[in-house]
Design a protein around this motif. Structure first.
Motif, PDB file in Angstrom:
ATOM      1  N   SER A 294       0.839  -1.194   0.000  1.00 44.96           N
ATOM      2  CA  SER A 294       0.000   0.000   0.000  1.00 44.96           C
ATOM      3  C   SER A 294       0.876   1.246   0.000  1.00 44.96           C
ATOM      4  N   GLN A 295       0.566   2.141  -0.929  1.00 43.94           N
ATOM      5  CA  GLN A 295       1.330   3.377  -1.031  1.00 43.94           C
ATOM      6  C   GLN A 295       0.419   4.523  -1.443  1.00 43.94           C
ATOM      7  N   THR A 296       0.762   5.706  -0.958  1.00 48.52           N
ATOM      8  CA  THR A 296       0.023   6.906  -1.315  1.00 48.52           C
ATOM      9  C   THR A 296       0.366   7.291  -2.739  1.00 48.52           C
ATOM     10  N   ILE A 297      -0.680   7.495  -3.572  1.00 50.98           N
ATOM     11  CA  ILE A 297      -0.412   7.940  -4.937  1.00 50.98           C
ATOM     12  C   ILE A 297      -0.836   9.383  -5.175  1.00 50.98           C
ATOM     13  N   ILE A 298      -1.825   9.873  -4.408  1.00 54.14           N
ATOM     14  CA  ILE A 298      -2.254  11.268  -4.538  1.00 54.14           C
ATOM     15  C   ILE A 298      -2.525  11.814  -3.141  1.00 54.14           C
ATOM     16  N   THR A 299      -1.966  12.989  -2.863  1.00 55.27           N
ATOM     17  CA  THR A 299      -2.197  13.685  -1.592  1.00 55.27           C
ATOM     18  C   THR A 299      -2.819  15.040  -1.910  1.00 55.27           C
ATOM     19  N   PRO A 300      -3.976  15.342  -1.329  1.00 53.08           N
ATOM     20  CA  PRO A 300      -4.595  16.640  -1.617  1.00 53.08           C
ATOM     21  C   PRO A 300      -3.890  17.766  -0.864  1.00 53.08           C
ATOM     22  N   PRO A 301      -4.016  18.987  -1.372  1.00 57.00           N
ATOM     23  CA  PRO A 301      -3.523  20.129  -0.593  1.00 57.00           C
ATOM     24  C   PRO A 301      -4.315  20.222   0.718  1.00 57.00           C
ATOM     25  N   THR A 302      -3.725  20.801   1.719  1.00 62.12           N
ATOM     26  CA  THR A 302      -4.387  20.956   3.014  1.00 62.12           C
ATOM     27  C   THR A 302      -5.743  21.638   2.843  1.00 62.12           C
ATOM     28  N   GLY A 303      -6.760  21.030   3.469  1.00 66.49           N
ATOM     29  CA  GLY A 303      -8.107  21.580   3.425  1.00 66.49           C
ATOM     30  C   GLY A 303      -8.913  21.180   2.196  1.00 66.49           C
ATOM     31  N   LYS A 304      -8.341  20.333   1.333  1.00 66.83           N
ATOM     32  CA  LYS A 304      -9.028  19.894   0.115  1.00 66.83           C
ATOM     33  C   LYS A 304      -9.264  18.391   0.162  1.00 66.83           C
ATOM     34  N   LYS A 305     -10.144  17.931  -0.734  1.00 68.33           N
ATOM     35  CA  LYS A 305     -10.357  16.494  -0.866  1.00 68.33           C
ATOM     36  C   LYS A 305     -10.177  16.099  -2.328  1.00 68.33           C
ATOM     37  N   ILE A 306      -9.897  14.814  -2.551  1.00 66.02           N
ATOM     38  CA  ILE A 306      -9.695  14.264  -3.886  1.00 66.02           C
ATOM     39  C   ILE A 306     -11.031  13.764  -4.412  1.00 66.02           C
ATOM     40  N   SER A 307     -11.323  14.098  -5.651  1.00 64.82           N
ATOM     41  CA  SER A 307     -12.494  13.575  -6.343  1.00 64.82           C
ATOM     42  C   SER A 307     -11.986  12.786  -7.551  1.00 64.82           C
TER      43      SER A 307
END
Length: 134
Positions: A46-59
């Motif tokens: 398991s690895q992180t592929i996308i990290t949102p900017p602080t205060g945002k969410k990924i869609s």
């Protein structure tokens, strides 16, 4: 004629693909792409592929993938909120997968994770994720 009939089928297919993806073509999507290689025991940890900017969410909007594997499972998840975004179970004749338009959101500040199990010894997987931050 058969040629005219085949031409019409191809034209209809291309139009249906365009119609289904037209909203995406108008958006300013970000794209993640990477080629992964499974370990000698058929795992991609398991690895992180996308990290949102602080205060945002990924869609997540669309996922496309291809693999050399003919078994196992590939996983794309928002682990914090326990949202299973995508599963791919390649079979003997399904090494390419074309995604459908989707709209799956994690929670604010949540990363998108990728992993795989049982996919075979040193098998490649190419992954493309279209997404936006909200």
């Amino acid at each position: 004629s058969t040629a005219a009939s085949n031409s019409k089928l191809v034209e209809d297919l291309l139009q249906s693909i365009f119609d289904g993806h037209e909203p995406l073509l108008r958006e300013q999507l970000k794209t993640f792409t990477n080629e992964f290689l499974s370990s000698s025991i058929g795992v991609i940890t398991s690895q992180t592929i996308i990290t949102p900017p602080t205060g945002k969410k990924i869609s997540v909007k669309i996922i496309n993938a291809s693999t050399e594997s003919s078994g196992g499972v590939y996983n794309l998840d928002f682990l914090t909120s326990a949202i299973k975004v995508w599963r791919y179970y390649p079979g003997a004749n399904s090494s390419i997968w074309q995604g459908a338009v989707m709209h799956i959101e994690g929670v604010v500040d949540e990363e998108l994770k990728f992993s795989a199990t049982g996919v075979g010894n040193t098998r490649k997987m190419f992954l493309q994720v279209g997404y936006e931050f909200k």
